[in-house]
Motif scaffolding. Structure first.
Motif: not given
Length: 680
Positions: A454-481
């Motif tokens: 998607l052009g020069r900023n393609s990096t920012f579209y590649t995430a497995t997990l994207s968090i835009d919502g404030n006050d997010f919490f996570a535990k006991n997970l493995t996230i991979k690319n």
């Protein structure tokens, strides 16, 4: 007299048997499988062929290709095949191999329930499952054969054939008379889902528009790839057709599948050739039938098998690999001995309108509202891919969550590997992901810069997990690319405020963890973060406490881009810096932007960190504007006297400023103070 009669009878029987073998020997092996009546598979003739099929199967579960299984075998040939059982060379799914033998055995078992047929069929299923790449694709040969054979192979519908087998096995339809055990059917379903995702990810974008597929895609980058000299990377009118038909067969297709089908159909319409037909002309004094393309305004539509990636222009190649504009320009051997045009997309176009009407009918009811109604507890949602929760996918649970909820929404994620791209939207505030276990609750995907395209900023579209919502919490997970060492490929993109991860693992390569947003504050506690280059990067203020920071290559652990007026950038407290054994020349960090701030306090620094510690990244202003510091660290890699002159060793009085309250509570509204003490 009796002896004469016996001899005559034997002669007649042998003659009949030879005659029967002669009849099926004159047929092609695929036509025997597909054209014979069901009753034929109960005959002695069929049983003889079945013995051959069992002999040709290797212990690994697959078969070699281009074997006329119906041809009789001598005792010596049978012994040779028995000796080859353990051999894994030339076992393949190319040219219909393995999949077609499995179909034959299923038809045999329906008439003759011999357990050997069933076991051989199930061994074939296991072979297909073992042969699949982690990214969902299949090579042409398994075990892998060197060369272009390792590419993801759509050529000659190899992968489409495999996927159709697994679909029938997973759904336990009546297509095959042999039903797989539940565990195998479940594996088949997972493999099928991964395969669909691979197909979606390899659909080629031409100037930003989805089109079709190539015959081969690189198994690492997923980009178009060459095969034989005359099979150059190109868009394929032939192989793409079967892939679209496969996508159209998926029940309850996702929006991504629907988009893929619609885009491919539009491409088929755009690239069809309506004024050419193929003629076969006998060559004088030869058995060869010459292939000639004739202009005909009334011809049925055709599609070129090879089209330019840039503009869909058909091309043709001889064994020298040089592109030609017309079929007539290549040598007779390749011209006659290869299929350069196809009419297979006509089947897609024939079924498309009915498929579209069906899909439009299925998507009338808004699924999100339905999901909300069926939730037992909208503040405590369970995700279980086995179907024992509210949803099977994490994204479904997020989409069903209230926007800006008055109280926290806890999403319990049961053990499993969730192969999906997950986004917590800006309106999904106060969301918690609670994994059943860090080791076995896994979110994984494999997008990367070149694939997103998607052009020069393609990096920012590649995430497995994207968090835009404030006050997010996570535990006991493995996230991979899992895209591998293919350049920029984000595992987690945090673009929200007051985000906390506890007891989580982040696996990837370049650009694993991106923390963004001027003024945003994040907290990572008891986490494992790995990568190669700049694998922790961004402009947010982040405290990493009791984390393991693991370098997988000689490169840079961090690349902060802190804004000038922000007092804290990346702060690592009581962390451990480790590395793969081969890594000996890594840096603590380099500045992505000139005012980068990164500090390590009381950390154990491995010997892989270079004595100078920090890099200016060819930025002359870095020495003046950056703030890189350490305080009372330990380990072989902690060499304060050898650090670059413009880095700092904090005094006790300075280190006191790096309290959790100062780092994470400053400029935080009164109502959200101590947000980092959250445990669920």
């Amino acid at each position: 007299m009796k002896k004469i009669k016996i001899v005559i009878v034997l002669a007649v029987l042998i003659g009949l048997n030879t005659c029967l073998y002669s009849q099926i020997s004159n047929q092609k092996w695929p036509s025997i499988i597909n054209d014979k009546e069901p009753s034929w598979f109960a005959t002695n003739e069929a049983k003889e062929v079945a013995e051959n099929v069992l002999l040709y199967q290797r212990n690994i579960g697959g078969w070699p290709k281009n074997i006329q299984m119906q041809n009789p075998l001598t005792p010596a040939e049978k012994q040779k095949l028995i000796a080859l059982k353990a051999d894994t060379k030339e076992v393949t799914t190319d040219n219909g191999a393995t999949c077609q033998e499995m179909l034959f055995l299923s038809k045999m078992y329906a008439q003759v329930p011999d357990e050997r047929y069933k076991n051989a069929f199930l061994a074939g299923v296991d072979y297909l499952l073992k042969a699949q790449y982690e990214n969902g694709g299949w090579p042409q040969f398994y075990p892998l054969k060197k060369g272009y054979y390792t590419h993801i192979t759509y050529n000659d519908n190899s992968m489409a054939n495999i996927m159709n087998v697994l679909k029938e096995v997973a759904e336990k339809t009546d297509y095959y008379s042999i039903k797989a055990p539940d565990a195998t059917a479940e594996k088949a379903q997972k493999a099928f889902n991964k395969g669909i995702d691979c197909i979606l990810k390899t659909q080629y974008k031409q100037n930003g528009v989805l089109t079709a597929w190539c015959a081969q895609h690189d198994e690492v980058t997923l980009l178009p790839a060459n095969a034989r000299a005359f099979e150059l990377a190109s868009l394929s009118g032939q192989e793409s057709a079967k892939l679209v038909l496969l996508l159209m067969s998926v029940k309850n297709p996702s929006p991504e599948i629907i988009t893929a089908v619609n885009s491919a159909v539009a491409w088929f319409e755009k690239t069809k050739i309506t004024d050419l037909r193929e003629e076969r002309v006998p060559v004088p004094n030869s058995k060869i039938m010459e292939k000639v393309m004739v202009k005909d305004p009334n011809a049925s539509p055709l599609w070129a098998r090879f089209m330019e990636l840039s503009d869909n222009t058909p091309f043709f190649c001889d064994r020298d690999g040089i592109k030609k504009a017309t079929l007539a320009e290549i040598g007779q051997e390749r011209r006659v001995g290869y299929s350069w045009y196809t009419n297979q997309p006509k089947e897609v176009l024939k079924k498309y309108e009915n498929w579209k009407k069906k899909i439009e009918g299925e998507t009338v009811a808004p699924p999100k509202k339905k999901s909300e109604v069926t939730l037992k507890d909208e503040f405590n949602i369970v995700v279980d891919q086995k179907g024992n929760g509210d949803f099977k996918t994490i994204q479904e649970a997020i989409n069903a969550s209230k926007a800006y909820p008055a109280q926290r929404i806890s999403i319990l994620i049961k053990n499993g590997t969730y192969y999906e791209k997950v986004k917590v939207h800006a309106w999904n505030t106060r969301i918690s992901f609670i994994g059943e276990s860090r080791e076995n609750t896994i979110i994984t995907f494999d997008d990367y810069f070149g694939k997103i395209n998607l052009g020069r900023n393609s990096t920012f579209y590649t995430a497995t997990l994207s968090i835009d919502g404030n006050d997010f919490f996570a535990k006991n997970l493995t996230i991979k690319n899992t895209s591998g060492p293919v350049g920029q490929a984000v595992t987690v993109n945090v673009s929200a405020n007051r985000v906390q991860f506890s007891n989580c693992s982040f696996e990837g390569n370049q650009d694993t963890l991106y923390t963004a947003g001027e003024g945003n504050k994040n907290y990572f506690k008891d986490c494992y973060i790995e990568g190669t280059t700049d694998f922790i990067f961004g402009d947010a203020t982040v405290l990493f406490e009791n984390c393991n920071i693991h370098s997988k290559s000689d490169s840079y652990a961090t690349a902060a881009s802190t804004q000038n007026e922000i007092p804290y950038g990346y702060v690592f407290k009581n962390c451990k810096l480790t590395a793969d054994e081969k890594v000996t020349k890594a840096y603590l960090g380099r500045p992505w932007r000139p005012y980068a701030k990164t500090v390590f306090l009381n950390c154990e620094i491995g010997k892989h960190i270079l004595p100078e510690g920090w890099s200016a990244w060819s930025k002359s202003e870095a020495a003046t504007n950056c703030f890189y510091a350490e305080y009372k660290c330990s380990g072989e890699g902690y060499q304060p006297k050898n650090r670059v002159s413009w880095s700092h060793q904090l005094k006790d009085s300075e280190a006191k400023n790096y309290s959790i309250e100062n780092i994470l509570d400053s400029d935080i509204p009164v109502g959200t103070k101590k947000w980092y003490l959250r445990t669920n």
